[in-house]
Design an enzyme around this catalytic site. Structure first.
Site, PDB file in Angstrom:
ATOM      1  N   ASP A  41       0.818  -1.223   0.000  1.00 59.88           N
ATOM      2  CA  ASP A  41       0.000   0.000   0.000  1.00 59.88           C
ATOM      3  C   ASP A  41       0.845   1.263   0.000  1.00 59.88           C
ATOM      4  OD1 ASP A  41      -2.345  -1.461   0.046  1.00 59.88           O
ATOM      5  OD2 ASP A  41      -2.527  -1.421   2.221  1.00 59.88           O
ATOM      6  N   GLN A  43       3.513   1.983  -1.353  1.00 59.65           N
ATOM      7  CA  GLN A  43       4.128   2.309  -2.639  1.00 59.65           C
ATOM      8  C   GLN A  43       3.119   2.624  -3.738  1.00 59.65           C
ATOM      9  OE1 GLN A  43       6.728  -0.958  -3.623  1.00 59.65           O
ATOM     10  NE2 GLN A  43       7.700  -0.974  -1.604  1.00 59.65           N
ATOM     11  N   HIS A  65      -6.189  -4.880  -3.072  1.00 63.19           N
ATOM     12  CA  HIS A  65      -6.651  -4.211  -1.852  1.00 63.19           C
ATOM     13  C   HIS A  65      -6.954  -2.762  -2.233  1.00 63.19           C
ATOM     14  CE1 HIS A  65      -7.194  -3.100   2.262  1.00 63.19           C
ATOM     15  NE2 HIS A  65      -6.028  -2.513   2.423  1.00 63.19           N
ATOM     16  N   GLY A  91      -0.418 -13.082   0.491  1.00 64.12           N
ATOM     17  CA  GLY A  91      -0.081 -13.580  -0.835  1.00 64.12           C
ATOM     18  C   GLY A  91       0.585 -14.939  -0.825  1.00 64.12           C
ATOM     19  N   ASP A 150     -11.317  -5.129   5.873  1.00 64.30           N
ATOM     20  CA  ASP A 150      -9.950  -5.651   5.915  1.00 64.30           C
ATOM     21  C   ASP A 150      -9.172  -5.036   7.075  1.00 64.30           C
ATOM     22  OD1 ASP A 150      -7.717  -7.122   4.174  1.00 64.30           O
ATOM     23  OD2 ASP A 150      -6.879  -5.217   4.842  1.00 64.30           O
ATOM     24  N   GLU A 154      -7.946  -7.165  10.448  1.00 62.59           N
ATOM     25  CA  GLU A 154      -6.522  -7.266  10.777  1.00 62.59           C
ATOM     26  C   GLU A 154      -6.211  -6.670  12.144  1.00 62.59           C
ATOM     27  OE1 GLU A 154      -4.294  -5.555   7.604  1.00 62.59           O
ATOM     28  OE2 GLU A 154      -4.607  -7.251   6.254  1.00 62.59           O
ATOM     29  N   GLU A 322     -13.715 -11.422   6.741  1.00 67.60           N
ATOM     30  CA  GLU A 322     -12.657 -10.773   7.515  1.00 67.60           C
ATOM     31  C   GLU A 322     -12.695 -11.101   9.001  1.00 67.60           C
ATOM     32  OE1 GLU A 322     -10.192  -9.341   6.334  1.00 67.60           O
ATOM     33  OE2 GLU A 322     -10.715  -8.624   4.334  1.00 67.60           O
TER      34      GLU A 322
END
Length: 346
Positions: A41, A43, A65, A91, A150, A154, A322
């Site tokens: 995220d 970047q 995302h 991933g 999400d 988390e 989630e």
């Protein structure tokens, strides 16, 4: 990046060994019909800025995302279709599940401001099929619902609770004179073993692995935990919905991830992370019988996360994925290398 190609770093090695074509932006992007952005995220803004200059007219941009779109507020060229295929796991787990002929639960969405040709949903479906997600379940969501759920998942049950509970349970076992190596293995591999039952039968099946007396005990502990943690979960949800959480996270990005890296260092130096290896096998049922507190924590965390998300207006599909469905896949990362692995891949 050109220097990564020249140096032939680990990413280059991984890609070439798996028969992916590797080249720089200028060589690959202008001819691509679909460009998928899987960078972190942090970047995204710089990556998207470069991509938009090179992408051909009427092409498609894919995200896994939606943070860059929803929280950062990125604007994409109107002729570009913007879609999202968001597997509900790290991933590394997407790849592992694909290799064994399966897939992971996935949310798909189309950016409502970037679907000029009305092709976004079909492309998202095809992409999700290509990674095996259809084996586990693909649900249509929205960019906003995916991002908010999400972040909530988390921060609470998926990462926050598993991490805190691992440290808490380990310290409690040590206080009770438990062998440090046994305690470490019980927790590290216990999350994976116990949450496997969630895949097949949800909380009901997880609880059914306990005896009647242990089930009652786990239920009572779970209700106490819910009362204690409800205000904290609500604050997390409020901060995520308002954007306060994302704002603070982006400030930390600008400060070279100081808070994030400090947290990782502290976790790496905990007694749990440094604990000895237990070489004996622990029977599957023993993880349940000796993990009543862990089961109570999972039950309360799943229910609280789901309930807070639903109350905040997040659609049930996103809230379910989630709060419960992704949990076994996060537990897998702890099983491999304890909390440090989880912190690195999330």
């Amino acid at each position: 990046k050109k220097n990564s190609i020249l140096k032939k770093n680990q990413s280059w090695i991984n890609a070439t060994q798996n028969n992916f074509k590797v080249d720089d932006y200028e060589s690959l992007i202008p001819n691509a019909d679909l460009v998928i952005n899987l960078t972190p995220d942090k970047q995204h803004h710089n990556v998207i800025k470069t991509l938009q200059k090179l992408m051909k007219k009427n092409s498609c941009l894919g995200y896994s995302h939606g943070f860059n779109i929803v929280e950062f507020g990125e604007t994409i060229r109107k002729d570009i279709t913007v879609i999202m295929v968001a597997p509900k796991c790290p991933g590394t787990e997407v790849r592992e599940e694909y290799k064994r002929g399966f897939g992971v639960p996935t949310l798909i969405a189309v950016h409502d401001k970037n679907d000029i040709h009305q092709q976004g949903l079909d492309i998202a479906k095809a992409w999700s099929f290509s990674i095996g997600a259809h084996h586990a379940g693909v649900l249509e969501s929205s960019f906003v619902a995916e991002v908010k759920s999400d972040l909530m998942g988390e921060q609470t049950i998926l990462c926050g609770m598993l991490q805190t509970a691992s440290l808490l349970c380990y310290d409690k076992l040590i206080q009770n004179k438990c062998d440090p190596a046994y305690a470490s293995k019980l927790i590290q591999h216990g999350w994976e073993t116990i949450t496997e039952s969630l895949k097949h039968g949800g909380i009901t099946l997880m609880m059914d692995r306990l005896s009647n007396s242990x089930k009652i005990r786990a239920y009572k502990i779970s209700e106490k935990i819910k009362k204690i943690l409800s205000p904290l979960f609500q604050k997390h949800m409020d901060d995520i919905i308002s954007g306060e959480f994302s704002s603070e996270m982006m400030k930390d990005w600008s400060n070279n991830d100081k808070k994030l890296l400090d947290c990782r260092r502290k976790i790496k130096n905990t007694s749990f992370e440094q604990s000895p290896i237990y070489k004996e096998k622990i029977p599957e049922q023993e993880y349940y019988d000796h993990g009543i507190l862990m089961i109570a924590i999972l039950k309360s965390g799943i229910e609280l996360s789901f309930e807070k998300m639903i109350t905040a207006g997040i659609i049930e599909e996103s809230a379910y994925y989630e709060s419960l469905h992704e949990l076994p896949l996060i537990a897998n990362t702890i099983s491999r290398k304890k909390l440090y692995e989880m912190n690195k891949v999330i």
